[in-house]
Design a protein around this motif. Structure first.
Motif, PDB file in Angstrom:
ATOM      1  N   GLU A 372       1.039  -1.252  -0.242  1.00 28.91           N
ATOM      2  CA  GLU A 372       0.242   0.332   0.424  1.00 28.91           C
ATOM      3  C   GLU A 372       0.854   1.231  -0.088  1.00 28.91           C
ATOM      4  O   GLU A 372      -0.008   2.220   0.107  1.00 28.91           O
ATOM      5  CB  GLU A 372      -0.765   0.137   1.594  1.00 28.91           C
ATOM      6  N   ASP A 373       2.388   1.179   0.499  1.00 24.53           N
ATOM      7  CA  ASP A 373       2.824   2.579   0.094  1.00 24.53           C
ATOM      8  C   ASP A 373       3.211   3.305  -1.060  1.00 24.53           C
ATOM      9  O   ASP A 373       2.743   2.427  -1.718  1.00 24.53           O
ATOM     10  CB  ASP A 373       4.537   2.104   0.477  1.00 24.53           C
ATOM     11  N   ILE A 374       3.679   4.523  -1.127  1.00 27.48           N
ATOM     12  CA  ILE A 374       4.301   4.738  -2.818  1.00 27.48           C
ATOM     13  C   ILE A 374       5.094   4.791  -2.281  1.00 27.48           C
ATOM     14  O   ILE A 374       6.088   5.611  -1.871  1.00 27.48           O
ATOM     15  CB  ILE A 374       3.362   6.509  -2.617  1.00 27.48           C
ATOM     16  N   CYS A 375       6.348   4.606  -2.686  1.00 26.36           N
ATOM     17  CA  CYS A 375       7.511   4.844  -3.296  1.00 26.36           C
ATOM     18  C   CYS A 375       8.298   5.674  -4.801  1.00 26.36           C
ATOM     19  O   CYS A 375       7.201   5.389  -5.426  1.00 26.36           O
ATOM     20  CB  CYS A 375       8.480   3.779  -3.353  1.00 26.36           C
ATOM     21  N   ILE A 376       9.147   6.313  -3.830  1.00 30.51           N
ATOM     22  CA  ILE A 376       9.347   7.308  -4.796  1.00 30.51           C
ATOM     23  C   ILE A 376      11.187   6.984  -5.213  1.00 30.51           C
ATOM     24  O   ILE A 376      12.310   7.157  -4.844  1.00 30.51           O
ATOM     25  CB  ILE A 376       9.343   9.184  -3.991  1.00 30.51           C
ATOM     26  N   VAL A 377      11.743   6.985  -6.668  1.00 30.34           N
ATOM     27  CA  VAL A 377      12.932   6.508  -6.964  1.00 30.34           C
ATOM     28  C   VAL A 377      13.427   7.305  -7.070  1.00 30.34           C
ATOM     29  O   VAL A 377      12.676   8.435  -7.936  1.00 30.34           O
ATOM     30  CB  VAL A 377      12.816   4.976  -7.637  1.00 30.34           C
ATOM     31  N   LEU A 378      14.644   7.253  -7.147  1.00 30.56           N
ATOM     32  CA  LEU A 378      15.042   8.575  -7.064  1.00 30.56           C
ATOM     33  C   LEU A 378      16.377   8.588  -8.316  1.00 30.56           C
ATOM     34  O   LEU A 378      17.360   7.471  -8.185  1.00 30.56           O
ATOM     35  CB  LEU A 378      16.452   9.256  -5.965  1.00 30.56           C
ATOM     36  N   GLU A 379      16.081   9.305  -9.831  1.00 25.86           N
ATOM     37  CA  GLU A 379      16.515   8.636 -10.581  1.00 25.86           C
ATOM     38  C   GLU A 379      17.768   9.903 -11.140  1.00 25.86           C
ATOM     39  O   GLU A 379      17.274  11.140 -11.160  1.00 25.86           O
ATOM     40  CB  GLU A 379      15.912   8.316 -12.529  1.00 25.86           C
ATOM     41  N   THR A 380      18.969   9.460 -10.673  1.00 28.49           N
ATOM     42  CA  THR A 380      20.488  10.630 -10.101  1.00 28.49           C
ATOM     43  C   THR A 380      20.892  11.334 -11.603  1.00 28.49           C
ATOM     44  O   THR A 380      21.350  12.034 -11.659  1.00 28.49           O
ATOM     45  CB  THR A 380      20.984   9.938  -9.381  1.00 28.49           C
ATOM     46  N   ALA A 381      20.800  10.210 -12.638  1.00 30.74           N
ATOM     47  CA  ALA A 381      21.609  10.618 -14.027  1.00 30.74           C
ATOM     48  C   ALA A 381      20.421   9.993 -15.120  1.00 30.74           C
ATOM     49  O   ALA A 381      20.222   8.993 -15.010  1.00 30.74           O
ATOM     50  CB  ALA A 381      22.220   9.805 -13.815  1.00 30.74           C
ATOM     51  N   HIS A 382      21.237  10.886 -16.237  1.00 33.61           N
ATOM     52  CA  HIS A 382      20.540  10.330 -17.371  1.00 33.61           C
ATOM     53  C   HIS A 382      21.137   8.830 -18.197  1.00 33.61           C
ATOM     54  O   HIS A 382      21.803   9.332 -17.803  1.00 33.61           O
ATOM     55  CB  HIS A 382      19.852  11.166 -18.040  1.00 33.61           C
ATOM     56  N   PRO A 383      20.126   8.171 -18.744  1.00 35.58           N
ATOM     57  CA  PRO A 383      20.719   6.912 -19.089  1.00 35.58           C
ATOM     58  C   PRO A 383      21.608   7.319 -20.254  1.00 35.58           C
ATOM     59  O   PRO A 383      22.350   5.982 -20.728  1.00 35.58           O
ATOM     60  CB  PRO A 383      19.173   6.375 -19.133  1.00 35.58           C
ATOM     61  N   SER A 384      21.874   8.578 -20.999  1.00 31.95           N
ATOM     62  CA  SER A 384      22.854   8.242 -22.149  1.00 31.95           C
ATOM     63  C   SER A 384      23.953   8.749 -21.403  1.00 31.95           C
ATOM     64  O   SER A 384      24.675   8.396 -22.235  1.00 31.95           O
ATOM     65  CB  SER A 384      22.091   9.493 -23.106  1.00 31.95           C
TER      66      SER A 384
END
Length: 429
Positions: A372-384
């Motif tokens: 039931e939780d809401i997770c926020i994942v930090l996307e720290t850099a552009h995949p390129s």
């Protein structure tokens, strides 16, 4: 506002000493004397503020009267000129994109704020400032961009040979001017140890007016707290998110703990690492046993002895039980990371970089136990920035390289090869 050393709470300095000297003589890390929750007036309007205005209030609460309000507002306004949007992968899993700054990495928040803060604090000085920084990938590029051709400064960047991606290396080694890149025959931990050794030589530090741009510098962490508030307010009101943080040197998580101390409601923290799992192992058994770092495809997290762990322990008053009640640690290897890159693309059409993929793995593990939780994942850099890995997993089509990164590929690399002896830096000082 005064700042104390994590090794000695009686050692107090002002903001200029903490920022410009970066590291206390006792090898601790500087911490704000107090972190007081934001006032009720802030919470009445925080959801509607522009990001730079929100950042000003957060920075002001941490720094107190160390910088006059009008000067601090100008620093934040000039530094924070880009967004950090939430992108949903599912109703329970959100991605916080932190790569919309000039160097396509979350480090732009900290480096741009720090550069302007240092410029303000040293505006009346007549001696050149030397910024010494170790990088495992994105820090060096962000710092180089933030300080490039800034009058009265020079930057020396140490990075591990073969330990950063090709495009990350180009961000470090192609600017020239006041930027010098040292390619160290060793790991990021070696680079970090070299920087620290020079900062502990007080005579050397004074002679060359040394300062650090790593997350050992308190001014790097303050603006990283901004985007936790910004992420939380993009969720429905009353939601307490679980923040899942791909972690290497643990500055990002420490900044999140600052945000929580300021009053941001947070359900839980998840520290996601690759096989360099010093902190997850500590959270499991209370034994802090740093190891030599091992190279992985999520190279910015290849840290065996994370500096900011000292700040984390300090915030929890060295109480292991309290820390593990608030922070969970999960580690994943390269095979699992590669599989996650493919799975996220197949299932959601979203392209995620190797660091964010580690975060997604940790979020999915958390949601299995707490659906039931809401997770926020930090996307720290552009995949390129990790093109070889991305193309190995997804083919040559899905990852577009933004022009501000693509234009570097044809520029010649200019770096000086050095050993991992701290004395090597003296040549360039």
């Amino acid at each position: 506002m005064q700042f104390y050393s994590t090794n000695n709470k009686d050692l107090r300095v002002d903001l200029k000493e903490a920022v410009v000297r970066s590291l206390p003589a006792d090898n601790g890390l500087y911490m704000p004397e107090t972190i007081t929750p934001l006032p009720e007036t802030f919470w009445e309007t925080w959801r509607d503020m522009p990001l730079n205005e929100l950042g000003f209030h957060v920075a002001k609460q941490i720094l107190g009267d160390s910088i006059p309000a009008d000067a601090l507002k100008q620093i934040v306004d000039e530094a924070i000129t880009f967004d950090a949007p939430l992108v949903p992968l599912s109703p329970q899993l959100q991605i916080l994109e932190l790569f919309h700054g000039p160097t396509l990495a979350f480090k732009d928040f900290g480096a741009r704020f720090m550069a302007r803060t240092m410029a303000y604090l040293t505006k009346d000085d007549d001696k050149e400032l030397t910024v010494l920084v170790a990088t495992s990938g994105d820090t060096g590029g962000a710092v180089a961009s933030a300080f490039h051709n800034v009058e009265g400064t020079r930057v020396i960047i140490l990075y591990p040979k073969g330990g950063v991606s090709d495009l990350q290396e180009k961000q470090l080694t192609t600017l020239g001017g006041n930027i010098t890149a040292l390619e160290v025959d060793g790991s990021f931990d070696d680079c970090q140890a070299m920087v620290k050794a020079n900062f502990l030589d007080r005579q050397l530090m004074e002679e060359h007016n040394l300062t650090s741009a790593n997350s050992i510098n308190i001014s790097r962490l303050i603006p990283q707290a901004f985007y936790y508030f910004h992420a939380a307010r993009q969720l429905p009101e009353g939601t307490e998110p679980v923040f899942v943080i791909p972690s290497g040197n643990f500055g990002n998580l420490t900044a999140g703990l600052f945000a929580q101390k300021l009053g941001l409601p947070v359900r839980h923290w998840v520290a996601a690492t690759n096989i360099n799992d010093t902190v997850p192992r500590y959270l499991a058994d209370g034994n802090y046993a740093p190891l030599a770092s091992t190279p992985t495809i999520s190279n910015a997290m290849d840290v065996g002895a994370p500096s900011n762990f000292a700040r984390m322990k300090n915030l929890f008053e060295n109480d292991w039980e309290s820390m593990r009640e608030n922070i969970s640690g999960l580690a994943f290897d390269d095979d699992e990371t590669r599989q996650a890159i493919r799975a996220v693309k197949d299932q959601t059409s979203y392209t995620i970089d190797p660091h964010g993929a580690v975060g997604v793995l940790a979020a999915e593990a958390w949601l299995q136990a707490s659906p039931e939780d809401i997770c926020i994942v930090l996307e720290t850099a552009h995949p390129s920035k990790f093109l070889p890995t991305m193309e190995q997993e997804l083919g040559s089509g899905p990852v577009e390289v933004p022009e501000r990164l693509a234009c570097l590929s044809s520029l010649p690399k200019v770096a000086h090869a050095v050993s991992n002896d701290p004395k090597e830096i003296l040549t360039y000082l």
